[in-house]
Design a protein around this motif. Structure first.
Motif, PDB file in Angstrom:
ATOM      1  N   ALA A 121      10.197   5.453   8.632  1.00 53.60           N
ATOM      2  CA  ALA A 121      11.136   6.409   9.234  1.00 53.60           C
ATOM      3  C   ALA A 121      10.864   7.806   8.709  1.00 53.60           C
ATOM      4  O   ALA A 121      10.452   7.973   7.552  1.00 53.60           O
ATOM      5  CB  ALA A 121      12.567   5.997   8.900  1.00 53.60           C
ATOM      6  N   THR A 122      11.093   8.800   9.535  1.00 60.27           N
ATOM      7  CA  THR A 122      10.927  10.180   9.067  1.00 60.27           C
ATOM      8  C   THR A 122      11.815  10.422   7.835  1.00 60.27           C
ATOM      9  O   THR A 122      12.997  10.053   7.841  1.00 60.27           O
ATOM     10  CB  THR A 122      11.250  11.204  10.170  1.00 60.27           C
ATOM     11  N   GLY A 123      11.247  10.973   6.788  1.00 59.04           N
ATOM     12  CA  GLY A 123      11.981  11.194   5.534  1.00 59.04           C
ATOM     13  C   GLY A 123      11.743  10.091   4.518  1.00 59.04           C
ATOM     14  O   GLY A 123      12.009  10.261   3.331  1.00 59.04           O
ATOM     15  N   GLY A 124      11.246   8.952   4.986  1.00 62.24           N
ATOM     16  CA  GLY A 124      11.086   7.798   4.105  1.00 62.24           C
ATOM     17  C   GLY A 124      10.040   8.006   3.024  1.00 62.24           C
ATOM     18  O   GLY A 124      10.231   7.600   1.868  1.00 62.24           O
ATOM     19  N   VAL A 125       8.933   8.638   3.370  1.00 65.35           N
ATOM     20  CA  VAL A 125       7.871   8.846   2.377  1.00 65.35           C
ATOM     21  C   VAL A 125       8.375   9.802   1.294  1.00 65.35           C
ATOM     22  O   VAL A 125       8.191   9.569   0.098  1.00 65.35           O
ATOM     23  CB  VAL A 125       6.594   9.416   3.051  1.00 65.35           C
ATOM     24  N   GLY A 162       0.832  -1.215   0.000  1.00 64.13           N
ATOM     25  CA  GLY A 162       0.000   0.000   0.000  1.00 64.13           C
ATOM     26  C   GLY A 162       0.859   1.254   0.000  1.00 64.13           C
ATOM     27  O   GLY A 162       0.468   2.294  -0.540  1.00 64.13           O
ATOM     28  N   ALA A 163       2.035   1.151   0.618  1.00 64.70           N
ATOM     29  CA  ALA A 163       2.953   2.295   0.621  1.00 64.70           C
ATOM     30  C   ALA A 163       3.432   2.565  -0.805  1.00 64.70           C
ATOM     31  O   ALA A 163       3.487   3.720  -1.256  1.00 64.70           O
ATOM     32  CB  ALA A 163       4.126   2.022   1.561  1.00 64.70           C
ATOM     33  N   ASP A 164       3.758   1.489  -1.530  1.00 60.01           N
ATOM     34  CA  ASP A 164       4.146   1.664  -2.942  1.00 60.01           C
ATOM     35  C   ASP A 164       3.009   2.305  -3.734  1.00 60.01           C
ATOM     36  O   ASP A 164       3.224   3.185  -4.570  1.00 60.01           O
ATOM     37  CB  ASP A 164       4.497   0.303  -3.560  1.00 60.01           C
TER      38      ASP A 164
END
Ligand code: SF4
Ligand code: SF4
Ligand code: SF4
Length: 578
Positions: free
Chosen positions: A420-424, A272-274
């Motif tokens: 992680a912060t920055g990952g998106v 879902g992230a993809d």
């Protein structure tokens, strides 16, 4: 660094001049017990557990706030100190609901541990009247049981650090209770569901609202097809519940455990992230090319979305209309997967395992029912999954490593780093840059936006366009940044906001570590490292190369941002009051 020499229990140590006595003692390998102290969150010296003797001082001093100075002599373990600590504990126990056997925090409770360590053998020494026990289970995500509260105020500080501050102390003296102003319930105030108060609490006073029983009931119902999805961060934290080092990636054992718990399919929210990246990158490109609302702000973090709705309602149009990865996965389970497998969506029970308590709020939001039934029926936290594994008596550390089920178990390294912060932002840039440049770019690691710093800013030249981005985590930091964006002081094209400091790896549903561990380890950095290492060894590291995702667009969704994709994968927001 300026250093001073002090003596602790008769031995000399060189310690940084800016240390507190607590920090200096811990550095020297001498622990001092604490209860209200939570490094960088609550340093108020209120509970009096960390009292020490200091030569020349008239009374005992609180080590967590007392600064060292040259020549100081500290005694951490004298009979007077021991007696004081025992008395403090006995007084706390005099108004405590001592139901350890059935308490959710038993075995992981800082009060219980200290009582055991200090050899408290008369827990009823000061038995007497008890203050009225206040209980709040008004929200879908949190339960407060003040009969187990020790008034340490760690939750109050955590909530203030989120720039929300909807809890505090009510009344005075014996009647003091933690709660919302005017005795309102949590569902009547602008709480954002982040759960940072829960992971700050040393006792069983604050817990998530459990969804374990309905999930077990669904698994035991032969008429239901129960599908579970697991967020990236869960695999980076779950092992802590089973004694593994912080930052151990337990993906394989986690999948094996879910199968043994009886779920019919085990999918990865990373899919879902993809999908989120495909839709978000397409939305961003569309906004840039058509003069749409900028900066676009990510919408994966439901605590952040609720914060924006309450505190920056004028900026909800800046939020990406994309559903979160949890909701996209849930929506596709009940539409595309249900169609392919020939299962009535009404018979599917869709469960998510999340590092987050706000996900319990998100599943009941409007416009999160692509198939006419909720995209996700139950959301449980990493801690609840651990509880289910323990209830079932699975030997977690001895389980084989297994793989996710096909279809929505296939994902990429880009989806993995969402935790992680920055990952998106990095995942979105990997895809948006390829699309805008019209070619396959080699450089895919965006190091400027990695790491646990509260705010990270960068400018990237993508296909001749200067793209200014910002990444922020923790709502106090987000609040400060958005004030600047609102006033025009800062200008960006794209902003990633994560509600919890450090991102989902530090979410309110993750394993709770005691204050002593918080003081020594950077939990968010260690857990994030596990995700970045996982990404590094993947052969597919860009969302748009996920083969199942391509299949899903071909067979069902059409184009990213197209009509069907919009119906299934996008949502709306509301303007709420403070
Ligand atoms: S909060 Fe701690 S001390 Fe109190 S009942 Fe629960 S485990 Fe026992
Ligand atoms: S869930 Fe978050 S916003 Fe709500 S009371 Fe707890 S810390 Fe505050
Ligand atoms: S609810 Fe928990 S964190 Fe808050 S004051 Fe009580 S014991 Fe401390």
């Amino acid at each position: 660094m300026d250093m001073v020499t002090i003596k602790i229990n008769g031995l000399s140590y060189r310690v940084p001049a800016k240390s507190t006595v607590l920090e200096a003692a811990r550095e020297a390998g001498i622990d001092i017990p604490t209860l209200c102290y939570l490094k960088e969150i609550n340093e108020i010296g209120a509970c009096r557990m960390c009292m020490v003797e200091i030569k020349g001082a008239r009374s005992l001093m609180a080590a967590c706030v007392y600064p060292v100075n040259e020549g100081m002599e500290v005694f951490t373990n004298t009979p007077k100190v021991q007696q004081s600590r025992k008395m403090t504990l006995e007084l706390l126990l005099s108004i405590h609901n001592k139901k350890c056997l059935s308490c959710k925090r038993s075995g992981n409770c800082e009060l219980q541990k200290l009582c055991s360590d200090m050899g408290i053998d008369n827990e009823n020494r000061f038995a007497g009247d008890m203050p009225p026990a206040k209980y709040d289970a008004s929200t879908a995500y949190l339960e407060r049981n003040n009969s187990k509260c020790i008034l340490c105020r760690r939750c109050v500080s955590a909530c203030q650090n989120q720039a929300v501050a909807v809890i505090g102390t009510n009344n005075r003296g014996f009647d003091t209770q933690i709660g919302c102003a005017f005795e309102m319930k949590l569902n009547e105030v602008a709480c954002v569901a982040c759960g940072q108060c829960i992971i700050s609490c040393p006792t069983g006073a604050l817990t998530e609202k459990s969804n374990i029983q309905p999930v077990i009931d669904a698994i035991n119902d032969p008429d239901k097809h129960v599908v579970v999805q697991v967020a990236p961060s869960v695999r980076a934290g779950l092992g802590e519940e089973f004694g593994l080092p912080i930052g151990t990636n337990v993906e394989g054992q986690m999948v094996a455990a879910l199968r043994r718990l009886g779920f019919d399919k085990v999918f990865d929210t990373t899919f879902g992230a993809d999908m989120t990246i495909m839709e978000e990158a397409s939305e961003f490109i569309h906004r840039v090319k058509t003069g749409g609302k900028l900066p676009m702000i990510t919408s994966c973090s439901p605590g952040w979305v609720k914060f924006c709705e309450h505190y920056f309602p004028d900026m909800v149009e800046n939020l990406s209309s994309c559903k979160s990865p949890q909701q996209m996965t849930g929506a596709l389970i009940k539409t595309w997967y249900a169609q392919k497998e020939g299962i009535d969506p009404e018979k599917i029970v869709s469960v998510s395992v999340m590092p987050c308590t706000a996900k319990k709020f998100e599943i009941a939001r409007d416009n999160q029912s692509a198939a006419g039934v909720p995209d996700v029926d139950y959301s449980i936290t990493t801690r609840e999954l651990a509880d289910m594994i323990k209830m079932t008596q699975l030997s977690f550390n001895r389980l084989p490593k297994e793989e996710f089920d096909h279809a929505m178990g296939v994902s990429t390294g880009a989806g993995m780093i969402f935790g992680a912060t920055g990952g998106v932002m990095e995942a979105a840039l990997r895809t948006a840059a390829d699309i805008l440049e019209g070619k396959e770019l080699e450089a895919i690691e965006y190091n400027e936006i990695r790491g646990t710093k509260a705010l990270k800013e960068a400018t990237y030249n993508v296909a001749g366009i200067e793209v200014k981005v910002a990444v922020v985590s923790g709502l106090e930091n987000a609040n400060a940044l958005l004030e600047k964006v609102r006033s025009g002081e800062k200008e960006y094209h794209f902003i990633e906001v994560m509600c919890c400091p450090g991102g989902c790896v530090n979410g309110g549903g993750m394993p709770i570590q005691p204050a002593s561990v918080h003081a020594e380890y950077d939990l968010k950095a260690l857990r994030a490292k596990a995700l970045y290492e996982h990404d590094k060894v993947q052969t597919v590291r860009k969302s748009h190369h996920n083969p199942v995702l391509k299949q899903c667009y071909e067979e069902f969704l059409g184009e990213p941002g197209g009509h069907v994709a919009h119906e299934v994968l996008h949502t709306t927001y509301v303007k709420r009051s403070k």
